[in-house]
Enzyme design. Structure first.
Site, PDB file in Angstrom:
ATOM      1  N   HIS A 122      30.983   9.458  11.170  1.00 21.06           N
ATOM      2  CA  HIS A 122      31.180   8.117  11.805  1.00 21.06           C
ATOM      3  C   HIS A 122      32.503   7.706  11.799  1.00 21.06           C
ATOM      4  O   HIS A 122      33.244   7.984  11.002  1.00 21.06           O
ATOM      5  CB  HIS A 122      30.281   7.062  10.878  1.00 21.06           C
ATOM      6  CG  HIS A 122      29.908   5.595  11.634  1.00 21.06           C
ATOM      7  ND1 HIS A 122      30.829   4.736  11.593  1.00 21.06           N
ATOM      8  CD2 HIS A 122      28.763   5.375  12.223  1.00 21.06           C
ATOM      9  CE1 HIS A 122      30.467   3.799  12.041  1.00 21.06           C
ATOM     10  NE2 HIS A 122      29.190   3.982  12.647  1.00 21.06           N
ATOM     11  N   ASP A 199      30.240   9.022   2.147  1.00 17.41           N
ATOM     12  CA  ASP A 199      29.956   7.867   2.980  1.00 17.41           C
ATOM     13  C   ASP A 199      28.254   7.702   3.104  1.00 17.41           C
ATOM     14  O   ASP A 199      27.640   8.775   3.782  1.00 17.41           O
ATOM     15  CB  ASP A 199      30.346   8.167   4.573  1.00 17.41           C
ATOM     16  CG  ASP A 199      29.787   7.058   5.310  1.00 17.41           C
ATOM     17  OD1 ASP A 199      28.882   6.411   5.295  1.00 17.41           O
ATOM     18  OD2 ASP A 199      30.121   7.162   6.800  1.00 17.41           O
ATOM     19  N   GLN A 202      24.113   5.801   5.475  1.00 18.58           N
ATOM     20  CA  GLN A 202      22.626   6.364   5.716  1.00 18.58           C
ATOM     21  C   GLN A 202      21.702   6.951   4.597  1.00 18.58           C
ATOM     22  O   GLN A 202      20.856   7.466   5.022  1.00 18.58           O
ATOM     23  CB  GLN A 202      22.803   7.086   6.975  1.00 18.58           C
ATOM     24  CG  GLN A 202      23.420   6.510   8.266  1.00 18.58           C
ATOM     25  CD  GLN A 202      22.494   5.267   8.744  1.00 18.58           C
ATOM     26  OE1 GLN A 202      21.341   5.074   8.403  1.00 18.58           O
ATOM     27  NE2 GLN A 202      23.277   4.613   9.670  1.00 18.58           N
ATOM     28  N   LYS A 225      22.219  -2.342   5.822  1.00 16.68           N
ATOM     29  CA  LYS A 225      21.153  -1.178   6.243  1.00 16.68           C
ATOM     30  C   LYS A 225      20.149  -0.989   5.054  1.00 16.68           C
ATOM     31  O   LYS A 225      19.062  -0.080   5.319  1.00 16.68           O
ATOM     32  CB  LYS A 225      22.038   0.112   6.542  1.00 16.68           C
ATOM     33  CG  LYS A 225      22.917  -0.108   7.558  1.00 16.68           C
ATOM     34  CD  LYS A 225      23.684   1.232   7.887  1.00 16.68           C
ATOM     35  CE  LYS A 225      24.763   1.319   8.639  1.00 16.68           C
ATOM     36  NZ  LYS A 225      24.609   0.989   9.751  1.00 16.68           N
ATOM     37  N   CYS A 363      28.933   5.424  17.414  1.00 16.39           N
ATOM     38  CA  CYS A 363      30.281   5.716  16.705  1.00 16.39           C
ATOM     39  C   CYS A 363      30.483   7.008  16.222  1.00 16.39           C
ATOM     40  O   CYS A 363      31.012   7.078  14.987  1.00 16.39           O
ATOM     41  CB  CYS A 363      30.102   4.417  15.597  1.00 16.39           C
ATOM     42  SG  CYS A 363      29.822   2.879  15.780  1.00 16.39           S
TER      43      CYS A 363
END
Ligand code: PMP
Length: 409
Positions: A122, A199, A202, A225, A363
């Protein structure tokens, strides 16, 4: 396994209509909806406890501080972090990664050093490293993504070497529906004395996360999220690293002593929490992780694996469709491309049927180039979505195709 019908009752927004259609919310990779428990925590905080934290000695300030610090303990437990001091509240994944790129990068990256990322990052795990590398004269290198969406781990073994100072990787992709082998990358990084940043934007909302077993050094996630409010996220880091790093933002609260010419720093994690923090949002995130733990992250993962695979199967029925990422063992992110309908037009037509999806580069412009498309359509599922909603999506995509097909003729 939990009862999806019952879970949906906790989310007031899922009852709303879009025009004359029930809302089918399939844009969860962008942001999730919030259960009543999170909304209640926010209201309760503002109605009963609102005060600035850490500074005051009055009752409200003490209550607000206790709630904020309790939220930190909940998040630490949720991520499997043994030390509460290792959890820094930020605005979100983007800020967490920028914090590391700045506060760790400035101190540790030198000319000729390398930061190894992947082609599927991302922008928020790419641009901060471009800035940090430029400032230091360091180089970025990229692990390729294979045709099936998996990382090329043979290439990773070649790329990660003695010059590597940090490896950064998305845990779960916001486009491909993949879960990356970050444990293996962490082991490779450590074998060469480098650090590993994950990261988790998600992954934290969708799969069980245990920072210890991932073996990483930094883990970033966004509250919004994972059922929490916007404006709050976390950076988990090994406490020794936080101790060594210089601050990111300067101001109130992050100091111990301030003189006109210099200052000394507060203990971790406060050293990284400058100014008045997002108190209500952090407390809301605490309520969100309570909710997720109540359902059980293994259950959430199974529910979404099922929906992701079901969506893959049903969408495959559409002639000429390209679905990115693996058929099996995927997450609930399903990005696809149809040769005859532009993704933006598709999302607009789906919206007219009350179905919220997203189209664009997500993104991930370098990944789009790698996949050979300018944009994709994307449906992304969460713990409250149903098979019927997948069916509604597939039928609406089919109708959209017929609509555009009629124009083409
Ligand atoms: N990384 C990934 C994989 C993401 O999907 C996102 C959000 N789309 C981010 C980072 C950035 O998260 P935020 O905008 O909440 O900082």
């Amino acid at each position: 396994m939990y009862d999806v019908r019952q879970v949906r009752e906790d989310f007031p927004i899922l009852k709303r209509r879009v025009g004359d259609r029930p809302l089918v919310y399939l844009d969860n990779a962008a942001t999730s909806q919030k259960p009543r428990q999170v909304l209640d925590a926010l209201t309760e905080y503002y109605e009963r406890h609102n005060a600035n934290i850490h500074r005051g000695v009055h009752r409200l300030a003490e209550e607000a501080t206790a709630l904020y610090e309790e939220a930190r303990r909940k998040v630490a437990r949720f991520l499997g972090a043994p030390d509460t001091r290792s959890v820094v509240f930020t605005r979100g994944t983007t800020e967490s990664i920028n914090l590391v790129a700045y506060a760790w990068g400035r101190k540790n990256l030198r000319e000729g050093d390398e930061v190894v990322l992947t082609e599927s990052e991302h922008h928020s795990n790419l641009v901060p490293w471009q800035l940090a590398a430029r400032a230091a004269g360091a180089k970025l290198r990229f692990i390729p993504v294979r045709e099936d969406g998996a990382l090329d781990m043979e290439a990773a073994e070649q790329l990660i070497g003695p010059r590597t100072r940090l490896v950064g990787c998305i845990h779960a992709s916001n486009v491909l529906g993949t879960i990356n082998p970050v444990e293996r990358l962490a082991a490779l990084a450590h074998a060469h004395g480098a650090l590993m940043l994950v990261d988790g934007a998600q992954s934290a909302p969708h799969v069980p996360v245990d920072v210890k077993s991932l073996g990483c050094d930094f883990f970033a996630a966004s509250g919004h999220k994972m059922l929490g409010p916007t404006g709050v996220g976390v950076l988990w880091a090994r406490p020794e690293l936080l101790e060594e790093m210089d601050p990111f933002l300067g101001g109130g609260e992050m100091i111990r002593e301030v003189h006109l010419e210099y200052s000394t720093w507060n203990d971790i994690p406060y050293k990284f929490e400058a100014g008045t923090m997002n108190i209500a949002q952090a407390i809301g995130l605490g309520a969100a992780v309570d909710y997720l733990s109540g359902l059980g992250m293994e259950n959430v993962r199974e529910h979404e694996r099922h929906l992701g695979e079901y969506a893959y199967r049903r969408l495959s029925e559409l002639e000429g469709i390209t679905i990115f990422g693996p058929e099996k063992d995927r997450t609930g992110v399903v990005a696809f491309h149809l040769p005859d309908v532009h993704p933006h037009d598709l999302s607009q037509l789906l919206d007219e049927e009350g179905i919220a999806t997203r189209s664009g580069h997500h993104c991930c412009q370098p990944l789009m180039r790698r996949l050979g498309v300018a944009a994709t359509a994307r449906a992304s599922f969460y713990l409250y979505n149903t098979e019927e909603e997948v069916d509604a999506l597939v039928e609406a995509v089919q109708r959209a195709r017929e609509f555009f097909g009629a124009f083409a003729r």
